[in-house]
Scaffold this motif. Structure first.
Motif, mmCIF file in Angstrom:
data_model
loop_
_atom_site.group_PDB
_atom_site.id
_atom_site.type_symbol
_atom_site.label_atom_id
_atom_site.label_comp_id
_atom_site.label_asym_id
_atom_site.label_seq_id
_atom_site.Cartn_x
_atom_site.Cartn_y
_atom_site.Cartn_z
ATOM 1 N N ARG A 168 0.830 -1.203 0.000
ATOM 2 C CA ARG A 168 0.000 0.000 0.000
ATOM 3 C C ARG A 168 0.860 1.247 0.000
ATOM 4 O O ARG A 168 2.077 1.162 0.100
ATOM 5 C CB ARG A 168 -0.836 0.045 1.276
ATOM 6 C CG ARG A 168 -1.874 -0.998 1.389
ATOM 7 C CD ARG A 168 -2.322 -0.981 2.835
ATOM 8 N NE ARG A 168 -3.255 -2.052 3.091
ATOM 9 C CZ ARG A 168 -4.545 -1.831 3.344
ATOM 10 N NH1 ARG A 168 -5.019 -0.613 3.378
ATOM 11 N NH2 ARG A 168 -5.341 -2.846 3.562
ATOM 12 N N GLU A 169 0.176 2.395 0.009
ATOM 13 C CA GLU A 169 0.915 3.656 -0.024
ATOM 14 C C GLU A 169 1.768 3.849 1.229
ATOM 15 O O GLU A 169 2.726 4.601 1.217
ATOM 16 C CB GLU A 169 -0.049 4.830 -0.228
ATOM 17 C CG GLU A 169 -0.911 5.197 0.967
ATOM 18 C CD GLU A 169 -2.132 4.293 1.140
ATOM 19 O OE1 GLU A 169 -2.338 3.417 0.277
ATOM 20 O OE2 GLU A 169 -2.844 4.462 2.138
ATOM 21 N N LEU A 219 -7.756 -1.145 -4.909
ATOM 22 C CA LEU A 219 -6.707 -0.585 -4.067
ATOM 23 C C LEU A 219 -5.533 -0.220 -4.961
ATOM 24 O O LEU A 219 -5.165 -0.975 -5.861
ATOM 25 C CB LEU A 219 -6.291 -1.632 -3.027
ATOM 26 C CG LEU A 219 -5.222 -1.239 -2.022
ATOM 27 C CD1 LEU A 219 -5.737 -0.123 -1.135
ATOM 28 C CD2 LEU A 219 -4.859 -2.437 -1.167
ATOM 29 N N PHE A 251 1.700 -0.604 -4.936
ATOM 30 C CA PHE A 251 3.018 -0.168 -5.391
ATOM 31 C C PHE A 251 3.991 -1.331 -5.245
ATOM 32 O O PHE A 251 3.733 -2.261 -4.487
ATOM 33 C CB PHE A 251 3.490 1.009 -4.542
ATOM 34 C CG PHE A 251 2.539 2.158 -4.523
ATOM 35 C CD1 PHE A 251 2.674 3.195 -5.414
ATOM 36 C CD2 PHE A 251 1.475 2.189 -3.631
ATOM 37 C CE1 PHE A 251 1.779 4.257 -5.404
ATOM 38 C CE2 PHE A 251 0.580 3.238 -3.618
ATOM 39 C CZ PHE A 251 0.727 4.273 -4.511
ATOM 40 N N VAL A 297 7.038 3.555 -3.434
ATOM 41 C CA VAL A 297 5.905 4.482 -3.333
ATOM 42 C C VAL A 297 6.440 5.895 -3.512
ATOM 43 O O VAL A 297 6.453 6.697 -2.596
ATOM 44 C CB VAL A 297 5.205 4.338 -1.973
ATOM 45 C CG1 VAL A 297 3.881 5.092 -1.996
ATOM 46 C CG2 VAL A 297 4.959 2.881 -1.659
ATOM 47 N N SER A 298 6.951 6.194 -4.672
ATOM 48 C CA SER A 298 7.419 7.557 -4.898
ATOM 49 C C SER A 298 7.444 7.802 -6.395
ATOM 50 O O SER A 298 7.266 6.886 -7.186
ATOM 51 C CB SER A 298 8.825 7.756 -4.316
ATOM 52 O OG SER A 298 9.783 7.229 -5.210
ATOM 53 N N ASN A 299 7.665 9.056 -6.750
ATOM 54 C CA ASN A 299 7.671 9.397 -8.164
ATOM 55 C C ASN A 299 8.870 8.820 -8.899
ATOM 56 O O ASN A 299 8.959 8.906 -10.116
ATOM 57 C CB ASN A 299 7.655 10.918 -8.330
ATOM 58 C CG ASN A 299 6.290 11.487 -7.988
ATOM 59 O OD1 ASN A 299 5.302 10.760 -7.994
ATOM 60 N ND2 ASN A 299 6.236 12.761 -7.690
ATOM 61 N N ALA A 327 7.394 6.182 -11.251
ATOM 62 C CA ALA A 327 6.129 6.774 -11.671
ATOM 63 C C ALA A 327 5.329 5.852 -12.579
ATOM 64 O O ALA A 327 4.148 6.071 -12.789
ATOM 65 C CB ALA A 327 6.392 8.101 -12.379
ATOM 66 N N ASP A 328 5.977 4.820 -13.128
ATOM 67 C CA ASP A 328 5.259 3.905 -14.007
ATOM 68 C C ASP A 328 4.668 2.723 -13.256
ATOM 69 O O ASP A 328 3.953 1.923 -13.829
ATOM 70 C CB ASP A 328 6.206 3.362 -15.087
ATOM 71 C CG ASP A 328 6.364 4.338 -16.219
ATOM 72 O OD1 ASP A 328 5.545 5.273 -16.289
ATOM 73 O OD2 ASP A 328 7.288 4.165 -17.028
ATOM 74 N N PRO A 342 2.666 2.460 -10.235
ATOM 75 C CA PRO A 342 1.394 2.357 -9.533
ATOM 76 C C PRO A 342 0.406 1.461 -10.284
ATOM 77 O O PRO A 342 0.278 1.533 -11.501
ATOM 78 C CB PRO A 342 0.885 3.801 -9.486
ATOM 79 C CG PRO A 342 2.107 4.607 -9.472
ATOM 80 C CD PRO A 342 3.087 3.871 -10.339
ATOM 81 N N LYS A 395 -2.026 1.385 -13.387
ATOM 82 C CA LYS A 395 -2.860 2.566 -13.154
ATOM 83 C C LYS A 395 -2.511 3.670 -14.143
ATOM 84 O O LYS A 395 -3.191 4.687 -14.215
ATOM 85 C CB LYS A 395 -2.661 3.056 -11.713
ATOM 86 C CG LYS A 395 -3.768 3.951 -11.198
ATOM 87 C CD LYS A 395 -3.555 4.364 -9.748
ATOM 88 C CE LYS A 395 -4.723 5.223 -9.273
ATOM 89 N NZ LYS A 395 -4.582 5.648 -7.873
ATOM 90 N N ILE A 396 -1.417 3.487 -14.864
ATOM 91 C CA ILE A 396 -0.949 4.546 -15.760
ATOM 92 C C ILE A 396 -1.576 4.327 -17.132
ATOM 93 O O ILE A 396 -1.336 3.324 -17.791
ATOM 94 C CB ILE A 396 0.584 4.521 -15.865
ATOM 95 C CG1 ILE A 396 1.206 4.543 -14.468
ATOM 96 C CG2 ILE A 396 1.083 5.691 -16.691
ATOM 97 C CD1 ILE A 396 0.830 5.722 -13.625
ATOM 98 N N PRO A 425 -3.213 8.787 -14.185
ATOM 99 C CA PRO A 425 -3.698 7.607 -13.468
ATOM 100 C C PRO A 425 -5.151 7.329 -13.851
ATOM 101 O O PRO A 425 -6.045 8.078 -13.496
ATOM 102 C CB PRO A 425 -3.589 8.009 -11.993
ATOM 103 C CG PRO A 425 -2.752 9.238 -11.975
ATOM 104 C CD PRO A 425 -2.976 9.914 -13.281
ATOM 105 N N SER A 440 -8.052 5.793 -13.004
ATOM 106 C CA SER A 440 -8.397 5.156 -11.745
ATOM 107 C C SER A 440 -9.830 5.371 -11.324
ATOM 108 O O SER A 440 -10.168 5.157 -10.182
ATOM 109 C CB SER A 440 -7.468 5.674 -10.659
ATOM 110 O OG SER A 440 -7.419 7.075 -10.698
#
Lengths: 539, 361, 277
Positions: B214-215, B231, B234, B241-243, B246-247, B249, B285-286, B293, B295
């Motif tokens: 999770r986040e 949900l 990551f 869990v960071s940029n 970024a691909d 999530p 999610k991308i 996202p 979503s």
């Protein structure tokens, strides 16, 4: 020793003399002060853009004192409690500080953003004015090109600017921008990774955008604006046709005393309107958006209005992917057409338009007189067509908000946009063309038969006719030629009935003066000349 | 009240002797204008000096300026003493910015309208005509300038001494390249370093399958998501869990029983037989269109909507794009549950995640 | 003794968790009594929690649930069928949806639905709060399911965590400002402005219509409290810092404002400046 008497009254003259001794400014300054500017409200639209640019510079400089263009991760500890303890980039944290911890920072941020929107809005409206009145024709093609470029450079300035706070909304926009660059065939991935310094989002894009936004782009804007104004000055402003106005003269007011005062006052008014909007209307509340995180997004994510047409074109684009079966296979994604090809075409058409039109009409003459839009139906209709295209795209850029608030199906909005994009421009063309012809026709009728007086007369044989007031002197129906001037359509414009209402936007002419429209000073060359009549006039 | 003088024809007039002390200031101004080919054809005061109208206008202008002074003072007072720091709720601090805007706006508008009224209502109206002179230069001038420029070329004698021209070009080209090289060379960056465009954080490292977290970094058990729930997950790696990833999530969806059956059939059609675990499916999610996202999961219709350009993906048909500009399915992450009962990615995504680009196979 | 004890250590002994220290006779009597009590309790619990099957017969409803059943049979039975079993093509079964779902749907006026449409709309509720509770109690006793806890639903909440969770889980549909947004084909995520704490909680628990379910297993009650606090205090109660918020629709209304307010005002100004009066 006798002390030399110091004469205060002589100081200005002495200083002026000293300056002229050294710089020889008297003659050029006289020319500048005497320069005649034609006066019409529509000539002030470009000034709005100029003045909002000045406000942009002023507020922007303030913001640079507090903004930190870095993507270093920090933990927010400012006064806005709902974000306290959240990890975020230094850029976002400093933008929050500007909003909450710098006294008066929020109004500066909001004024900066509103003046950016106003800058772009007035550029577009000014451009429409120039287009529809034919002010772009020879010898002013260069200025038209510079103006078009100003829109696109302003577009870049806006985009780099609203990306700087690194908030959730602008980060989403940046993500889309990176996808647009990626979509360019062959070089896409190289271009993107070069600009972002690696894979999106990287850690350097904010600092690169910052230097572009505060130095490179404003420098370019300043240069372009300088040349733009310089050319207006050199080539002298166009003017509306009217009595006494020819292709070889400028009729209006000298820069001094009155014109400069009006300009200065108008600058203050523009500044004041921006200040009011900056204080009273909230814009870009970044504290709701949160820091940019690649997995966070909001419903109704839109760019600022001047980018929205590209967002709209992207939304309307069908999912057409070009697959090139060579080797492992190559792809041109559907994103490429509406975001790279379409703007390319738009830039090309707008830059080339003055030359295309001149070529089509085989027109090589100098034009210093404007045309009324109705007199050039083809151009006016083409402009309306372009405008319809732009409006459909812009509305489509907000189609999810429209769908939600007016309870229309989102899918239906997309289809309406797709169909509208094909249908609305031709319809706009046709309707505008007919409208122009109709207006022309009515002008000609008035010139031939006179103005409708509203007086109904009963003829001896029982018929009723409306009495027309002929415009031409002489008996009855002496026909006047249509020469592209404003034609009076109401009796009070002629003075026959006296002022019906005290005009504000349409001030009433004095009966003795020639029939002209608002903003067109009556300039029948007179036989006598008037001079200052005040008691102190002659000294 | 305006006085009229005989109009003198511009041509053939005697220049005014401006140094003559008897000449009025207006005459001098007019003479200056004439020297710039400007004819002031109409110059008429709008108000009679000392008249009621003049006094009224003067009062109007003055009150605009006084309004400015008032508003500016109010601005300063508010700026200094109004409570400005953010507090939750509906306190006075919420009026700080609006009040600043209001007072500043009124102050500026006061100056603006004061000046405008002054210029518009109290200064004389005028109509002046200036000649444009925007014709081309005389044939003689054009000739002289043209010849002067050609003269330079002739004197330099490039035509007679071609070596100079060639060597100049040969020298300048590399210098131009030198100017561009640091910029281009510094910025340019190989996009396929570490194969980064084709991998995500879920790629197994040293043979270990990557957990879905999770986040806040906690791993996920199947029981953590109710049927009809989703949900954002990551990769359970450092900075997952960071940029920086970024691909990566991913949306982990617990499908209802009937939807899961349909989904399994659809997966089998595209060769993703064992990508789901039970009724759980994981999709990137991308968005494959522009990278937002995607979503907005509708749990009844099983559609996933992207809020940026309204692409819609049907989850029960292996995330096939069914509406909007997206042309490619959302990549599916093959998942299973490890011996401790947490979700792991069986492998990395088997398709490229994120927006399309030229060399995506 | 030890073995005897072990032999007798049945369910009750284990429940007590320690060896009995009283006389055998009293122990037996106590054990028997407790056994009876436990059986009654278990049976009662079974009737309450057992799904569907028991609902066919006449389950012993509490008085509130009986009231709820009466309401149900008048207002809901047409679409949801007898004993809330659902009617094909009209309304879904309500077995197992729980009190949370009833709480949300009925208290926001979405149910009873006026007609079939893409999505039930929020309306003034038909039932009073007490009646909603009775209906919820009935459905709960009928088929079980998630329930909204009583008491303060945002006790000890942390705004920052709530904001973070809101942006990850809620903002994609309900927007950053909580104003709602469009979904596919006429569906939409409603605005959160009229929602009460209880309704938000119930919506997360039950996943009404197309909203995904956010059960307590996924978002804990404490996290739900954080989210509710963020929505109610930051998004709704907290006034906008920068003046009128233009509906918080983002750049679309800002663009409209610059044309309708800024540019129109300045065009009027320029008309006046260049006018000749």
């Amino acid at each position: 020793m006798k002390r030399r008497k110091f004469d205060v009254a002589a100081v200005p003259a002495k200083t002026a003399g000293a300056v002229d001794d050294r710089f020889q400014v008297a003659t050029p300054l006289r020319k500048l002060l005497n320069k005649v500017f034609p006066d019409h409200w529509s000539f002030l639209l470009g000034e709005i853009a100029l003045f909002s640019f000045v406000v942009l510079l002023l507020t922007g400089v303030f913001l640079t004192f507090f903004f930190e263009p870095a993507m270093t991760e920090v933990v927010y500890n400012g006064s806005y409690a709902p974000l306290r303890g959240t990890p975020m980039s230094a850029a976002y944290a400093s933008s929050l500080d500007i909003s909450f911890d710098v006294r008066g920072g929020l109004i500066m941020r909001q004024m900066h953003h509103w003046s950016a929107l106003l800058f772009m809005a007035s550029i577009v409206v000014h451009m429409l004015r120039v287009f529809f009145t034919g002010a772009f024709r020879k010898p002013r093609e260069t200025n038209w090109i510079i103006g078009s470029l100003l829109f696109w450079v302003g577009f870049l300035a806006g985009f780099t600017g609203y990306s700087l706070p690194d908030d959730g909304l602008s980060g989403t926009g940046l993500r889309i921008a990176s996808a647009i660059m990626l979509s360019i065939p062959v070089i896409g991935s190289w271009l993107t990774s070069s600009i972002f310094g690696g894979e999106f989002p990287g850690t350097i894009i904010i600092s690169r955008f910052y230097i572009a936004h505060v130095l490179l782009i404003p420098g370019l804007l300043l240069a372009l604006i300088g040349v733009h104004l310089g050319l207006v000055f050199k080539q002298k402003h166009t003017q509306w046709p009217g009595p006494g106005r020819t292709n070889e003269n400028v009729v209006g007011e000298r820069m001094f005393p009155r014109y400069a005062l009006k300009q200065g006052g108008f600058f203050m008014v523009v500044f004041g309107v921006i200040a009011l909007m900056g204080g009273l209307f909230q814009i870009n509340p970044i504290w709701y958006f949160g820091p940019y995180e690649a997995w966070v997004v909001s419903a109704a994510s839109q760019p600022d209005w001047y980018v929205m047409f590209l967002d709209g074109s992207t939304r309307l684009m069908p999912a057409w992917e070009v697959h090139i079966p060579i080797g492992d296979g190559y792809v041109i994604p559907p994103l490429f057409w509406p975001t790279v090809v379409l703007p390319g075409i738009l830039v090309g058409i707008s830059l080339a338009y003055p030359f295309l039109e001149a070529r089509h009409l085989k027109d090589r003459k100098h034009h210093n007189l404007l045309q009324r839009p109705r007199d050039v139906p083809a151009r006016t209709a083409a402009g309306a067509m372009a405008l319809a295209f732009f409006v459909v795209l812009t509305l489509s850029g907000a189609n999810d908000v429209i769908a939600d608030k007016f309870q229309i199906s989102l899918n239906a909005m997309t289809w309406a946009g797709r169909i509208g994009l094909l249908i609305a421009p031709p319809v706009a063309y046709y309707v505008t063309y007919r409208l122009c012809l109709g207006l022309q026709q009515h002008d000609r009728e008035v010139l031939a038969h006179g103005v409708e007086t509203g007086i109904i007369r009963r003829l001896p044989d029982g018929r009723f006719v409306e009495v027309h007031q002929p415009l031409a002197s002489g008996d009855g129906h002496a026909e006047l030629d249509y020469v592209g001037w404003v034609v009076p359509k109401k009796m009070n414009r002629l003075g026959a009935l006296g002022p019906a209402i005290r005009g504000f936007f349409y001030p009433i002419e004095k009966p003795a003066e020639a029939p002209v429209s608002p903003g067109h000073p009556p300039v029948e060359p007179r036989t006598e000349r008037e001079e200052i009549g005040s008691g102190e006039g002659r000294r | 009240m305006s006085t009229h003088t005989e109009h003198q024809a511009p041509q053939g007039r005697q220049p005014l002797d401006v140094l003559d002390p008897r000449v009025s200031r207006f005459d001098i101004v007019q003479e200056g204008a004439r020297r710039d080919d400007i004819e002031i054809v109409h110059y008429e005061p709008q108000v009679v000096p000392g008249s009621k109208a003049e006094r009224r206008m003067t009062r109007t202008v003055a009150s605009f300026f006084l309004l400015t002074g008032l508003a500016a003072t109010a601005f300063l007072i508010i700026y200094i003493w109004w409570p400005w720091q953010w507090h939750p709720g509906r306190g006075g601090d919420k009026y700080y910015t609006p009040l600043l805007g209001l007072t500043l706006g009124v102050a500026l508008l006061g100056i603006g309208f004061g000046i405008l009224t002054w210029g518009k209502k109290l200064l004389p109206k005028e109509v002046s005509i200036q000649g444009r002179h925007d014709g081309p230069g005389t044939a003689e001038d054009r000739k002289i300038t043209g010849e002067t420029m050609l003269y330079l070329a002739e004197e330099m004698g490039v035509r007679r001494r071609p070596l100079l021209g060639v060597s100049l070009v040969a020298g300048l080209l590399p210098v131009g390249a030198v100017a561009a090289a640091p910029l281009v060379g510094g910025l340019i960056k190989q996009p396929h370093e570490n194969n980064q465009m084709f991998t995500t954080g879920f790629a197994p490292a040293d043979g270990h399958k990557v957990r879905l977290v999770r986040e806040d970094g906690r791993p996920i058990r199947p029981a953590d998501i109710s049927a009809g729930g989703q949900l954002t997950v990551f990769p359970g790696i450092s900075h997952g869990v960071s940029n920086r990833h970024a691909d990566s999530p991913t949306l982990l969806i617990h499908l209802r029983e009937s939807d899961a059956v349909a989904s399994r059939e659809a997966n089998a059609r595209v060769g993703h037989e064992d990508y789901m675990w039970g009724n759980y499916a994981a999709f990137s999610k991308i968005c494959t269109h522009a990278g937002c996202p995607a979503s907005l999961y509708e749990q009844q219709t099983n559609r996933l909507l992207c809020p940026c350009h309204q692409s819609q993906f049907l989850i029960t048909d292996n995330a096939r794009p069914v509406f909007g500009p997206a042309s490619r399915r959302l990549p599916q992450l093959p998942i299973e549950v490890d011996e401790e009962g947490f979700f792991v990615a069986k492998s990395d995504y088997t398709e490229t995640v994120g927006p399309d680009f030229w060399e995506r196979p | 003794m030890t073995s005897d004890n072990d032999r007798r250590r049945g369910l009750l002994a284990r429940l007590r968790g320690r060896p009995a220290a009283r006389s055998r006779g009293r122990r037996r009597l106590g054990a028997a009594l407790r056994l009876i009590a436990a059986l009654t309790l278990a049976g009662g619990a079974y009737t309450v929690f057992a799904p569907g099957v028991q609902a066919q017969e006449n389950p012993p409803l509490t008085s509130a649930a009986a009231e709820g059943k009466a309401l149900f049979d008048v207002s809901c039975v047409t679409c949801h069928g007898r004993n809330a079993q659902g009617v094909e093509g009209r309304g879904p079964s309500l077995i197992g949806v729980g009190a949370a779902s009833v709480d949300f749907q009925v208290s926001t006026g979405r149910m009873p639905m006026a007609r079939q449409e893409a999505q039930a709309m929020r309306k003034p509720p038909v039932f009073t709060a007490d009646q909603v509770d009775q209906l919820a109690q009935y459905i709960q006793e009928l088929g079980g399911g998630p329930e909204v806890p009583e008491g303060d639903l945002r006790r000890g909440a942390d705004l920052a965590t709530g904001g973070e969770l809101f942006r990850i889980n809620c903002s994609q549909c309900h927007a950053f400002g909580g104003g709602g947004g469009a979904l596919s084909s006429g569906k939409f995520a409603p605005s959160l402005r009229p929602a009460s704490d209880r309704q938000i909680y119930a919506a997360m628990l039950s996943g009404p219509q197309n909203m995904p379910v956010f059960g307590d297993n996924q978002i804990t009650p404490e996290q739900k409290a954080d989210i509710i606090a963020y929505i109610q205090e930051t998004l709704k109660h907290d006034q906008d810092q920068g003046g009128f918020n233009l509906g918080r629709y983002g750049p679309s209304t800002e663009g409209l404002a610059i044309f309708l307010v800024g540019l129109v005002a300045l065009v009027f100004a320029s008309l006046w400046i260049a006018g000749k009066s």
